[in-house]
Design a protein around this motif. Sequence first.
Motif, PDB file in Angstrom:
ATOM      1  N   LEU A  17       0.820  -1.217   0.000  1.00  0.00           N
ATOM      2  CA  LEU A  17       0.000   0.000   0.000  1.00  0.00           C
ATOM      3  C   LEU A  17       0.850   1.262   0.000  1.00  0.00           C
ATOM      4  O   LEU A  17       0.347   2.346  -0.248  1.00  0.00           O
ATOM      5  N   LEU A  18       2.125   1.120   0.321  1.00  0.00           N
ATOM      6  CA  LEU A  18       3.025   2.265   0.368  1.00  0.00           C
ATOM      7  C   LEU A  18       3.722   2.434  -0.963  1.00  0.00           C
ATOM      8  O   LEU A  18       3.926   1.475  -1.698  1.00  0.00           O
ATOM      9  N   PRO A  19       4.134   3.679  -1.276  1.00  0.00           N
ATOM     10  CA  PRO A  19       4.867   3.886  -2.529  1.00  0.00           C
ATOM     11  C   PRO A  19       6.249   3.248  -2.426  1.00  0.00           C
ATOM     12  O   PRO A  19       6.751   3.007  -1.340  1.00  0.00           O
ATOM     13  N   PRO A  20       6.877   2.982  -3.554  1.00  0.00           N
ATOM     14  CA  PRO A  20       8.236   2.452  -3.517  1.00  0.00           C
ATOM     15  C   PRO A  20       9.160   3.426  -2.787  1.00  0.00           C
ATOM     16  O   PRO A  20       8.888   4.623  -2.730  1.00  0.00           O
ATOM     17  N   GLU A  21      10.252   2.924  -2.245  1.00  0.00           N
ATOM     18  CA  GLU A  21      11.165   3.768  -1.473  1.00  0.00           C
ATOM     19  C   GLU A  21      11.686   4.956  -2.271  1.00  0.00           C
ATOM     20  O   GLU A  21      11.985   5.993  -1.714  1.00  0.00           O
ATOM     21  N   ASP A  22      11.823   4.809  -3.579  1.00  0.00           N
ATOM     22  CA  ASP A  22      12.343   5.915  -4.376  1.00  0.00           C
ATOM     23  C   ASP A  22      11.238   6.869  -4.839  1.00  0.00           C
ATOM     24  O   ASP A  22      11.470   7.731  -5.664  1.00  0.00           O
ATOM     25  N   SER A  26       5.517  11.154  -3.472  1.00  0.00           N
ATOM     26  CA  SER A  26       4.077  10.901  -3.565  1.00  0.00           C
ATOM     27  C   SER A  26       3.409  11.000  -2.194  1.00  0.00           C
ATOM     28  O   SER A  26       2.192  11.100  -2.106  1.00  0.00           O
ATOM     29  N   LEU A  27       4.199  10.998  -1.142  1.00  0.00           N
ATOM     30  CA  LEU A  27       3.651  11.144   0.199  1.00  0.00           C
ATOM     31  C   LEU A  27       3.398  12.607   0.573  1.00  0.00           C
ATOM     32  O   LEU A  27       2.719  12.883   1.555  1.00  0.00           O
ATOM     33  N   LEU A  28       3.942  13.527  -0.203  1.00  0.00           N
ATOM     34  CA  LEU A  28       3.775  14.949   0.101  1.00  0.00           C
ATOM     35  C   LEU A  28       2.399  15.443  -0.337  1.00  0.00           C
ATOM     36  O   LEU A  28       1.875  15.005  -1.356  1.00  0.00           O
ATOM     37  N   PRO A  29       1.846  16.408   0.416  1.00  0.00           N
ATOM     38  CA  PRO A  29       0.597  17.027  -0.025  1.00  0.00           C
ATOM     39  C   PRO A  29       0.803  17.704  -1.379  1.00  0.00           C
ATOM     40  O   PRO A  29       1.870  18.251  -1.648  1.00  0.00           O
ATOM     41  N   GLY A  30      -0.227  17.667  -2.225  1.00  0.00           N
ATOM     42  CA  GLY A  30      -0.143  18.214  -3.572  1.00  0.00           C
ATOM     43  C   GLY A  30      -0.555  19.672  -3.668  1.00  0.00           C
ATOM     44  O   GLY A  30      -0.795  20.336  -2.654  1.00  0.00           O
ATOM     45  N   ALA A  74      16.259  14.642  -3.620  1.00  0.00           N
ATOM     46  CA  ALA A  74      15.976  16.062  -3.388  1.00  0.00           C
ATOM     47  C   ALA A  74      14.894  16.233  -2.332  1.00  0.00           C
ATOM     48  O   ALA A  74      14.993  17.097  -1.456  1.00  0.00           O
ATOM     49  N   THR A  75      13.860  15.403  -2.385  1.00  0.00           N
ATOM     50  CA  THR A  75      12.782  15.468  -1.387  1.00  0.00           C
ATOM     51  C   THR A  75      13.340  15.236   0.009  1.00  0.00           C
ATOM     52  O   THR A  75      12.997  15.946   0.957  1.00  0.00           O
ATOM     53  N   ASP A  86       7.708  23.982  10.235  1.00  0.00           N
ATOM     54  CA  ASP A  86       7.634  24.320   8.808  1.00  0.00           C
ATOM     55  C   ASP A  86       6.722  23.317   8.121  1.00  0.00           C
ATOM     56  O   ASP A  86       6.485  22.229   8.632  1.00  0.00           O
ATOM     57  N   TRP A  87       6.212  23.683   6.954  1.00  0.00           N
ATOM     58  CA  TRP A  87       5.274  22.811   6.224  1.00  0.00           C
ATOM     59  C   TRP A  87       5.783  22.611   4.808  1.00  0.00           C
ATOM     60  O   TRP A  87       6.196  23.568   4.148  1.00  0.00           O
ATOM     61  N   LEU A  88       5.756  21.381   4.332  1.00  0.00           N
ATOM     62  CA  LEU A  88       6.279  21.025   3.020  1.00  0.00           C
ATOM     63  C   LEU A  88       5.209  20.354   2.179  1.00  0.00           C
ATOM     64  O   LEU A  88       4.523  19.449   2.638  1.00  0.00           O
TER      65      LEU A  88
END
Length: 170
Positions: A17-22, A26-30, A74-75, A86-88
Amino acid sequence: MPIAHNPFSVSLPVSSLLPPEDDVTSLLPGPNSVSAHLAERLAVVPTVPGALIVLGLIRRHETGSTAPGSLAAATSVVARSLRGDDWLGRSGPDEFAVLLRGTAADAEAAAARIVGAITELDIPGLGACAGVTALEEGTTAAETLRRAVLSLQTARSQGAGRVIRHSGTR
């Protein structure tokens, strides 16, 4: 009362259910979350000063999107460079939005550190630059984001490593 067996249930391991490690981005808010959170922060500007950084990745000699491994690196750099309050979020495919407490000068210094840290990743062809703007009372989220993106576009036109702070009302 016994609970009946559900023949339609699917049991998946959490890892599926989780995205691949790389693909941590995709876990960041859009972009929609960026706008909503920015609007919330603008509502408290008189008591809590803040600034917005829009950080953009630059890829030399590449077309298309940034490679997933480079984007993940980079993320991670951006996330590790921030303070707890802070918010990312992601404002675009190769862009991050960072909301910070403090002045535009504070945000400009933070952006310079982050841009430098991305350069230090030493990923061939990958660079970064940033646009910074202060959160101002009475300004909409859309206008604040426009100012930061305009500053980012100016920084991109000058090349990797640049941080441009918005000044004026244009």
